[in-house]
Design a protein around this motif. Structure first.
Motif, short mmCIF file in Angstrom:
data_model
loop_
_atom_site.label_atom_id
_atom_site.label_comp_id
_atom_site.label_asym_id
_atom_site.label_seq_id
_atom_site.Cartn_x
_atom_site.Cartn_y
_atom_site.Cartn_z
N GLN A 55 0.85 -1.11 -0.12
CA GLN A 55 0.15 0.07 0.01
C GLN A 55 0.75 1.25 -0.07
O GLN A 55 1.67 1.46 -0.95
CB GLN A 55 -1.02 -0.06 1.07
N ASN A 56 0.84 2.14 0.96
CA ASN A 56 1.46 3.26 0.97
C ASN A 56 2.64 3.28 1.95
O ASN A 56 3.10 4.28 2.52
CB ASN A 56 0.77 4.52 1.22
N ILE A 57 3.19 2.01 2.29
CA ILE A 57 4.14 1.88 3.08
C ILE A 57 5.50 1.08 2.53
O ILE A 57 5.29 0.14 1.65
CB ILE A 57 3.83 1.12 4.09
N ALA A 58 6.65 1.58 2.87
CA ALA A 58 7.59 0.75 2.26
C ALA A 58 8.62 0.28 3.42
O ALA A 58 8.54 0.97 4.56
CB ALA A 58 8.59 1.74 1.29
N TYR A 59 8.76 -0.86 3.34
CA TYR A 59 9.40 -1.38 4.60
C TYR A 59 10.36 -2.70 3.92
O TYR A 59 10.57 -2.80 3.04
CB TYR A 59 8.35 -2.44 5.26
N ARG A 60 11.41 -2.69 5.12
CA ARG A 60 12.32 -3.75 4.84
C ARG A 60 12.79 -4.45 6.22
O ARG A 60 12.33 -3.74 7.26
CB ARG A 60 13.71 -3.20 4.26
N PRO A 61 13.13 -5.84 6.28
CA PRO A 61 13.59 -6.43 7.47
C PRO A 61 14.78 -5.60 8.25
O PRO A 61 15.59 -5.14 7.73
CB PRO A 61 14.30 -7.80 6.97
N ALA A 62 14.13 -5.65 9.69
CA ALA A 62 15.38 -5.04 10.50
C ALA A 62 15.56 -5.99 11.75
O ALA A 62 15.69 -5.46 12.76
CB ALA A 62 14.94 -3.69 10.71
N CYS A 63 15.81 -7.21 11.31
CA CYS A 63 15.77 -8.31 12.60
C CYS A 63 17.05 -8.32 13.30
O CYS A 63 18.14 -7.94 12.80
CB CYS A 63 15.67 -9.68 11.97
N GLU A 64 17.10 -8.37 14.51
CA GLU A 64 18.17 -8.40 15.40
C GLU A 64 19.20 -9.35 15.18
O GLU A 64 20.45 -9.06 15.42
CB GLU A 64 17.68 -8.25 16.89
N THR A 65 18.79 -10.61 15.02
CA THR A 65 19.60 -11.73 15.14
C THR A 65 19.81 -12.78 13.66
O THR A 65 20.49 -13.69 13.77
CB THR A 65 19.45 -12.90 16.20
N CYS A 66 19.10 -12.24 12.91
CA CYS A 66 18.98 -12.85 11.54
C CYS A 66 19.28 -12.26 10.31
O CYS A 66 18.46 -10.77 10.20
CB CYS A 66 17.53 -13.62 11.30
#
Length: 248
Positions: A55-66
């Protein structure tokens, strides 16, 4: 989240939640809003930096241990289909995809529900209503199209459209350097057609014909069987700490 973003994008971090791809892992995401006149430019930059759009969101993973999630893009101008892919193209030679404005339809939602109920009954999208689907399609501030796949008709060479039942759909963003496949779904009754692979092959053809270098597939998750198909389309590039690197 009701706060409107300023001219410069603001980034937010989600709380940890169970990873849908790797058992025992927890995911976090960094995200920002894609709105306003600069949304297409921002979407291009963020996608090239490993973000995805919803939708109107851009995201990416920001995982701490992976770090299992790897952004993948196909080199469309250099791609050559394998023998199996050629068979899939031949099997679907009676299909044609026609591009439309990002507008939802009852027919699309019916196919979407059939797909979810057959393939992702326990997934995070399983309870999406027709209004949720409409938002997924039309809540965009970038150059987005819906590509509908139907069987070829007698006059498809004139109209550029197929005829008959809707068999598959792709929600696709066009960017300055390629096509980004946001989401796709298909009729599970046509499993023999390998429609997921066919739609990717069709997007590679579309990108190459338009002179665009890339088709963005989102994330390949190392260790997830559900994502293994993404590394079959070579040559491709993977995004790492030092930028995009070629994978043959």
């Amino acid at each position: 989240m009701t706060q409107q973003p300023s001219q410069s994008p603001q980034f937010f971090l989600t709380a940890p939640s169970p990873c849908p791809y790797l058992e025992g892992q927890f995911e976090r995401k960094v995200f920002t809003h894609l709105v306003g006149d600069r949304a297409p430019e921002l979407n291009d930059l963020l996608t090239q930096g490993g973000f995805r759009r919803s939708q109107n969101i851009a995201y990416r993973p920001a995982c701490e241990t992976c770090r299992a999630c790897v952004s993948v893009r196909i080199l469309a101008q250099e791609f050559q289909p394998t023998r199996n892919m050629k068979r899939i193209l031949k099997r679907n030679s009676d299909m044609i995809g026609s591009a439309h404005e990002a507008e939802p339809s009852t027919e699309q939602y019916s196919l979407f529900r059939t797909y979810l109920d057959a393939r992702h009954r326990k997934g995070g999208m399983s309870d999406m209503t027709v209004l949720d689907y409409a938002m997924m399609v039309e809540d965009t501030h970038v150059d987005t199209q819906v590509i509908e796949y139907r069987r070829r008709g007698a006059d498809s060479f004139v109209t550029g459209r197929g005829e008959g039942e809707l068999i598959a759909v792709a929600l696709t963003d066009r960017m300055a350097d390629g096509l980004s496949m946001v989401y796709s779904f298909y009729d599970p009754a046509h499993e023999e057609r390998s429609l997921g692979t066919f739609m990717i092959l069709d997007h590679i053809r579309r990108a190459a014909a338009a002179g665009l270098p890339h088709v963005y597939l989102g994330y390949w998750v190392n260790g997830s069987r559900k994502m293994a198909y993404k590394v079959r389309f070579k040559p491709q590039e993977h995004l790492g700490p030092n930028g995009w690197s070629r994978v043959e």
